[in-house]
Write a protein that holds these residues in place. Structure first.
Motif, short mmCIF file in Angstrom:
data_model
loop_
_atom_site.label_atom_id
_atom_site.label_comp_id
_atom_site.label_asym_id
_atom_site.label_seq_id
_atom_site.Cartn_x
_atom_site.Cartn_y
_atom_site.Cartn_z
N GLU A 32 41.32 54.37 51.84
CA GLU A 32 40.47 54.74 50.71
C GLU A 32 40.66 53.79 49.53
OE1 GLU A 32 37.61 56.67 48.57
OE2 GLU A 32 38.12 56.94 50.68
N ASP A 33 41.89 53.32 49.33
CA ASP A 33 42.13 52.42 48.19
C ASP A 33 41.61 51.01 48.44
OD1 ASP A 33 43.92 51.67 50.11
OD2 ASP A 33 45.69 51.70 48.81
N GLN A 34 41.04 50.76 49.62
CA GLN A 34 40.45 49.46 49.92
C GLN A 34 38.92 49.52 50.02
OE1 GLN A 34 42.30 46.52 50.36
NE2 GLN A 34 43.95 47.79 49.58
N VAL A 35 38.34 50.69 49.85
CA VAL A 35 36.89 50.84 50.00
C VAL A 35 36.14 49.99 48.98
CG1 VAL A 35 34.97 52.47 49.76
CG2 VAL A 35 37.01 53.11 51.06
N GLY A 36 36.64 49.95 47.76
CA GLY A 36 35.98 49.15 46.73
C GLY A 36 35.93 47.68 47.09
N TYR A 37 37.03 47.13 47.59
CA TYR A 37 37.08 45.72 47.96
C TYR A 37 36.08 45.42 49.08
CZ TYR A 37 41.50 45.76 45.38
OH TYR A 37 42.47 45.90 44.41
N TYR A 38 36.09 46.23 50.13
CA TYR A 38 35.22 45.96 51.28
C TYR A 38 33.75 46.19 50.93
CZ TYR A 38 39.11 45.32 54.50
OH TYR A 38 40.21 44.84 55.14
N SER A 39 33.47 47.15 50.07
CA SER A 39 32.08 47.34 49.62
C SER A 39 31.61 46.11 48.85
CB SER A 39 31.98 48.58 48.74
OG SER A 39 32.32 49.75 49.46
N GLY A 40 32.49 45.56 48.03
CA GLY A 40 32.14 44.34 47.31
C GLY A 40 31.90 43.17 48.25
N PRO A 73 29.94 41.43 43.14
CA PRO A 73 30.41 42.60 43.89
C PRO A 73 31.91 42.59 44.16
CG PRO A 73 28.40 41.76 44.87
CD PRO A 73 28.86 40.73 43.89
N THR A 74 32.45 41.41 44.49
CA THR A 74 33.89 41.33 44.73
C THR A 74 34.68 41.61 43.46
OG1 THR A 74 33.47 39.68 46.46
CG2 THR A 74 35.72 39.84 45.62
N VAL A 75 34.22 41.03 42.35
CA VAL A 75 34.89 41.28 41.07
C VAL A 75 34.77 42.76 40.68
CG1 VAL A 75 34.81 40.78 38.60
CG2 VAL A 75 34.58 38.92 40.25
N ALA A 76 33.57 43.32 40.87
CA ALA A 76 33.37 44.72 40.52
C ALA A 76 34.25 45.65 41.35
CB ALA A 76 31.90 45.10 40.70
N GLN A 128 38.90 49.23 41.45
CA GLN A 128 40.18 49.69 41.99
C GLN A 128 41.29 49.60 40.94
OE1 GLN A 128 38.67 50.94 45.51
NE2 GLN A 128 40.76 51.16 44.80
N TRP A 129 41.23 48.60 40.09
CA TRP A 129 42.19 48.48 39.00
C TRP A 129 42.06 49.66 38.04
CZ3 TRP A 129 41.64 45.13 34.09
CH2 TRP A 129 42.86 45.12 33.39
N GLY A 130 40.82 50.04 37.74
CA GLY A 130 40.61 51.20 36.87
C GLY A 130 41.12 52.48 37.49
N THR A 187 39.52 54.44 33.63
CA THR A 187 38.88 54.47 34.95
C THR A 187 37.55 53.72 34.95
OG1 THR A 187 39.87 56.65 35.31
CG2 THR A 187 38.10 55.98 36.80
N GLY A 188 36.81 53.80 33.88
CA GLY A 188 35.51 53.13 33.80
C GLY A 188 35.57 51.74 33.22
N ILE A 189 36.71 51.06 33.36
CA ILE A 189 36.86 49.74 32.76
C ILE A 189 35.86 48.73 33.32
CG2 ILE A 189 38.59 48.95 34.41
CD1 ILE A 189 40.02 47.58 32.08
N VAL A 190 35.40 48.93 34.55
CA VAL A 190 34.45 47.99 35.15
C VAL A 190 33.14 47.97 34.36
CG1 VAL A 190 33.57 49.72 36.78
CG2 VAL A 190 33.34 47.29 37.30
#
Length: 552
Positions: free
Chosen positions: A102-110, A511-514, A519-521, A529-532
């Motif tokens: 789950e903590d990698q979903v953001g990276y792979y979606s990007g 997308p990769t940066v986002a 995930q950082w947020g 949490t909404g730092i992006v």
């Protein structure tokens, strides 16, 4: 003899008026290779006729251009719908293929979001340049056919690598948007026509943005919704196969129409455009000696004696032009007073600055389109809302609905009121405000640890999503107008190809940066949490500052 002179003079006037009535000022009967002297002759005939150029030919050409533009834009519909279906589904696709934490979903979606735009870094400018040489239609049809192949791979894919490869392949041949923007600039040579063309271009993607998420939500997980039709392990392993397959079928159905009716710009419009450019230059060049010489030659055709003068022209010079006749021939391009016509294709500030703005807006938009689905799909209490795929797609369609309504009803009027620069600046401000509001909403819901609240998140999200939709309408279309207006027609494919290549770099990186910033947020938690979205708002504000500097 006086009587003979009078008769000759009347004969000359009769000949001149006949030519004025029978000639066609906007589309003279000559080839694209017509010499400069013949263009001057045609221009002088119109002046001598003492009749302003008729608008009949211009009106016909404008109607014809609208018909051709409509056929051109229809080719974008299947690709736009498929793209709009996939954007809100990326996080759900990642969760359905393989054992991705789950903590990698953001990276792979990007990564999936970047897969489509990465090859466009190299191919966009190449396809734009090639379309200038061989025509738009072959490139558009090739992109459509490869889109069918890509959609087929998406339909049958069961692993992340297969889905990634399909999106990468679509990006390699995804020059449809680039070529279409260049061709619209060719079809319309004035700001009014181009505003209509690019507004309709936005309308197509607005409709796709509405239909795509709705279709995605309706067709996803067919084995659960219609088990009597889609039962079996195959559909369970591919919950997103049906929407992807539907997109491929739409492209296949659109192909015969495109082959039969799509206009071929080089063959159909090069001669007309070149003639208009030459006529405009002749009208503005001020080469009086050449005009006088041509005028004398035309008068001599009627009376047969170079030494005999017209009664109305005692000095032997062309008669003064009235106000209507002083207007340039063809469609006049009404340019922004701050923007002088560029004579070089790309390496000028008036072209590079709008391209830079376009890339920055594309970056901010892709950050939003990556982070918002992540926010919708993440579990409540883990930085998200925990929405289902169909609900997330429905929420996201709010942006597309706003875009469609704005492009149809307000864009042209806003441009006429604020100008292209003012409209672009308003769009950049809307991106800034919308992202600040999104950051606040994410931070607010990050403190909710259960779904016990009775308040619908859509009540908070709807106004913000509307603002982001308005930002896309104003920012995107205005900057496309700026790019189109900065170069001559023969460089439109190259300029839009270069702009799309640069924006592809932004869309590849965003997308990769986002995903990483999201995930950082999540790691930081709480108000961070909404730092992006705060990051996206900062970039948009820099665009506001840069646009102000460019205008000055």
């Amino acid at each position: 003899m006086p009587g003979s002179s009078t008769r000759k003079s009347e004969s000359s006037e009769s000949f001149t008026l006949e030519v004025g009535r029978d000639s066609h000022p906007l589309t003279p009967p000559m080839s694209p290779q017509t010499s400069r002297s013949r263009l001057l002759q045609h221009s002088t005939l119109q002046r001598v006729s003492d009749h302003p150029p008729s608008s009949e030919d211009g009106s016909y050409k404008h109607r014809k251009a609208k018909q051709q533009a409509t056929m051109l834009l229809l080719a974008l519909v299947p690709e736009g719908i498929l793209e709009a279906m996939l954007i809100p589904l990326y996080p759900f696709i990642v969760r359905s293929v393989g054992d991705i934490p789950e903590d990698q979903v953001g990276y792979y979606s990007g990564l999936l979001g970047s897969a489509f735009y990465a090859p466009l870094l190299l191919t966009n400018i190449g396809w734009g340049f090639t379309s200038d040489k061989v025509g738009r239609r072959p490139i558009l049809i090739l992109g459509l056919l490869m889109g069918i192949v890509s959609a087929s791979l998406l339909t049958f894919g069961t692993s992340f690598s297969q889905i990634f490869t399909a999106r990468f392949l679509a990006g390699c041949f995804g020059a449809t948007s680039t070529v279409t923007k260049g061709m619209l600039g060719e079809l319309f040579s004035d700001d009014k026509g181009r505003s209509w063309g690019y507004a309709m271009y936005g309308v197509v993607y607005g409709l796709a943005g509405i239909l795509g998420p709705l279709l995605a939500g309706a067709l996803v997980d067919p084995h659960l919704k219609w088990p009597h039709l889609f039962a079996g392990e195959w559909w369970e392993k591919r919950p997103f196969a049906l929407p992807c397959g539907f997109g491929g079928l739409m492209m296949a159905g659109d192909s015969p129409c495109d082959v039969a009716f799509m206009p071929q710009s080089v063959a159909d419009y090069e001669a007309v455009l070149q003639t208009e450019v030459d006529e405009r230059r002749v009208s503005l060049s001020g080469e009086n000696d050449a005009e006088k010489k041509t005028s004398t030659e035309i008068f001599s055709l009627s009376d047969g004696d170079e030494d005999e003068e017209d009664e109305e022209d005692e000095n032997g010079t062309a008669r003064p032009l009235n106000k209507a006749q002083q207007q340039p021939l063809g469609n006049t391009i009404a340019r922004d007073p701050h923007l002088k016509p560029a004579r070089h294709p790309l390496l000028t500030n008036r072209t590079l600055f709008p391209i830079g703005f376009y890339c920055t807006i594309a970056f901010v938009n892709m950050v939003d389109m990556t982070a918002i689905p992540l926010f919708f799909s993440a579990k409540l209490g883990n930085g998200g809302l925990g929405l289902a795929a169909s609900t997330a797609a429905l929420y996201l369609s709010t942006i597309a609905i706003t875009k469609l309504l704005g492009q149809i009803t307000t864009f042209r009027y806003v441009v006429s009121l604020l100008g292209k620069y003012g409209t672009f600046t308003a769009g950049a401000w809307a991106f800034t405000v919308g992202n600040i509001a999104m950051a606040c909403i994410v931070a607010m819901f990050a403190t909710v640890r259960s779904d016990s609240t009775d308040v619908s998140p859509f009540l908070f999200l709807a106004p913000v999503l509307i603002v982001l939709g308005i930002a896309e309408v104003l920012g995107y279309l205005a900057v496309i107008l700026l790019i189109t207006d900065s170069v001559e027609p023969r460089y439109l494919g190259l300029s839009h190809g270069f702009a799309s290549t640069c924006s592809a770099a932004a869309r590849t990186l965003a997308p990769t940066v986002a995903g990483a910033v999201w995930q950082w947020g999540i790691v930081l938690g709480g108000m961070a949490t909404g730092i992006v979205f705060a990051f996206a708002a900062t970039i948009a504000f820099l665009v506001v500052l840069g646009g102000s500097r460019f205008k000055n």
